[in-house]
Enzyme design. Sequence first.
Site, PDB file in Angstrom:
ATOM      1  N   GLY A  80       0.923  -1.283  -0.004  1.00 51.02           N
ATOM      2  CA  GLY A  80      -0.007  -0.209   0.060  1.00 51.02           C
ATOM      3  C   GLY A  80       0.874   1.238  -0.041  1.00 51.02           C
ATOM      4  N   CYS A 109       5.036  -6.348   1.753  1.00 55.92           N
ATOM      5  CA  CYS A 109       5.745  -4.786   1.599  1.00 55.92           C
ATOM      6  C   CYS A 109       4.917  -3.849   2.681  1.00 55.92           C
ATOM      7  CB  CYS A 109       5.241  -4.219   0.161  1.00 55.92           C
ATOM      8  SG  CYS A 109       6.012  -2.733  -0.217  1.00 55.92           S
ATOM      9  N   TYR A 110       3.900  -3.108   2.569  1.00 51.38           N
ATOM     10  CA  TYR A 110       3.204  -2.289   3.498  1.00 51.38           C
ATOM     11  C   TYR A 110       2.952  -3.436   4.491  1.00 51.38           C
ATOM     12  CZ  TYR A 110       0.055   0.427   5.747  1.00 51.38           C
ATOM     13  OH  TYR A 110      -0.743   1.112   6.983  1.00 51.38           O
ATOM     14  N   HIS A 148       7.684  -7.728  -3.730  1.00 51.97           N
ATOM     15  CA  HIS A 148       6.513  -8.274  -4.268  1.00 51.97           C
ATOM     16  C   HIS A 148       6.523  -9.645  -5.176  1.00 51.97           C
ATOM     17  CE1 HIS A 148       4.092  -4.533  -3.476  1.00 51.97           C
ATOM     18  NE2 HIS A 148       5.420  -3.880  -3.674  1.00 51.97           N
ATOM     19  N   GLU A 202       4.090 -11.244  -6.068  1.00 45.66           N
ATOM     20  CA  GLU A 202       3.020 -11.440  -7.299  1.00 45.66           C
ATOM     21  C   GLU A 202       3.245 -10.930  -8.590  1.00 45.66           C
ATOM     22  OE1 GLU A 202       3.281  -9.387  -4.683  1.00 45.66           O
ATOM     23  OE2 GLU A 202       2.162  -7.529  -4.959  1.00 45.66           O
ATOM     24  N   ASP A 253     -19.652 -10.993 -19.423  1.00 42.74           N
ATOM     25  CA  ASP A 253     -19.977 -11.379 -18.172  1.00 42.74           C
ATOM     26  C   ASP A 253     -21.326 -11.655 -17.882  1.00 42.74           C
ATOM     27  OD1 ASP A 253     -17.451  -9.958 -18.358  1.00 42.74           O
ATOM     28  OD2 ASP A 253     -18.269  -8.012 -17.562  1.00 42.74           O
ATOM     29  N   LYS A 286     -11.831 -10.532 -15.670  1.00 46.01           N
ATOM     30  CA  LYS A 286     -12.462 -10.915 -16.987  1.00 46.01           C
ATOM     31  C   LYS A 286     -11.881 -12.328 -17.426  1.00 46.01           C
ATOM     32  CE  LYS A 286     -15.157  -8.600 -20.253  1.00 46.01           C
ATOM     33  NZ  LYS A 286     -15.828  -7.601 -19.541  1.00 46.01           N
TER      34      LYS A 286
END
Length: 524
Positions: free
Chosen positions: A63, A90-91, A179, A181, A238, A380
């Site tokens: 963040g 991280c944060y 990170h 990810e 969707d 999506k």
Amino acid sequence: MGRVVAFGSSMQRVLVLDFGSQYTQLIARRVRELGVYSEIIPCTKRVSEHDTADVKAIILSGGPASVVSSDAPPFDVNWFDCKVPVLGVCYGMQLMAHVLGGKVEQGSSREYGYATLTVTDNTALFAGFEKSEKVTAWMSHGDHVQALPPGFTRLAESPGAPVAAMGNSQRNFYAIQFHPEVVHTPRGKEILSNFLFAIAGCEKSWSPEGFIEQSIKQIQDSVAPSSNVICGLSGGVDSTVAAVLVARAVGDRLHCIFVDNGLLRRDEASKVVERLGAHGLGLNIHLIKAEEKFLSELSGVTEPEEKRKIIGRVFIEVFDAEAQKISKVTHLVQGTLYPDVIESVSVRGPSATIKTHHNVGGLPEKMQLKLIEPFRELFKDEVRALGRQLGIPDEILQRQPFPGPGLAVRVLGEVTPERLRILREADHIFVEEIKAEGLYETLWQSFTVLLPVKSVGVMGDGRTYEQTIALRAVQSEDGMTADWAYLPQELLRRVSNRIINEVKGVNRVVLDISSKPPATIEWE
Ligand code: XMP
């Protein structure tokens, strides 16, 4: 109006507390890619507001704030007492250190980009790594952990972070300054996998087949056998996938209402109904022709937000009138995706309205319906994978997104039948050429916009004073950010020639080369 059908609620899951990092969504997605269901909740949520029964682990995201400054978002420290493993990123790492008695120092400079970590403890989180192994990781931080909280040991270090990873094996609390990810941390998935499986004991229980099966069961459990369900079908990915999924659960007790608002692309209403019917997807479709009502309400209106609000209101009126004809309706299906939710709600509450999206929370309380939103946590591409599993053809799944207010937000200024005609013809040409070039599926969107500008031209020997069409083509992962797309010059030349020659009323074509942010994808 409440959400009754809590998807994934009886499935093992990992909660990702969102502290506002641009990468939070990626954490949730990576966890699902590893086969564990995960959902994101705002960091401001209290433990008492959430059902934690099936939560196997918690991840605290990155963040932008500093834990040691007054702008740190509020955080319920009881999340650390849920008796499940926690991973701080991280944060999230700094928060863990700060709350549990360590020391976080505000950095004078940021460490941003690739960094080389040295693994100092190759157990648990770094199982499978060599001791002292150098590992490439992506960093983006100003503050860093200076002193470990009691009970924690250091697991890795980097030039900019004396504690680049830390852990407390008694409590199963782990934290990393980098990170895992993002693709820039090549072995990030292994680290997440160690956390999920070796540390938190998660099972691989998430897959498109599993999700479909679970969702069908949950829908069947929550909709009484005598009740009906309604759904607003737009023909887009969707709502179609949501409708097919729900129809699998309740059959033709699902009534799909398709409103032709007169703001659709050329021949779209008939094509959508035909296409969905032709593929035997088992949908019970009510096609409502409401063009005149929409256009008369929009007559004389030029302000973008006013247009959107009118369209949202009229849509609800038309939809409601049709729904009233169906007996015992108890639920409404919406194909809301995670990006729709976060564009509407920010970490700290409602964000400023940039554009009113009428498909999120837009249907009125007075309908007194419960919501079924199977894809609220998904992206999506994940919905497309579900659609494929449900047997929906690629022709439908690969369709580019189309906004709820339709061409009204692409006819800048007043929406009239004549201006819609011009836009429809130009749009048809652009999309036809994009498809012929094989580019349609590589673009997030490609469409035309009719500007409220006339300009002078010359045709034959005569002066013209006619309308301008803008071409808009963008690449994007999820519509939240977008880059304008490089299109081949030959294609642009062909499109421009065809539009000016074939569309009566247009004498100029321009290309939009703005990215989002600061522009948005649609012009209104
Ligand atoms: P903007 O213009 O905000 O659009 O960058 C982001 C994405 O959202 C689509 N869009 C909408 N979709 N209802 C929708 O379902 C709406 O009211 C709406 N407005 C914009 C837009 O086409 C783009 O893909």
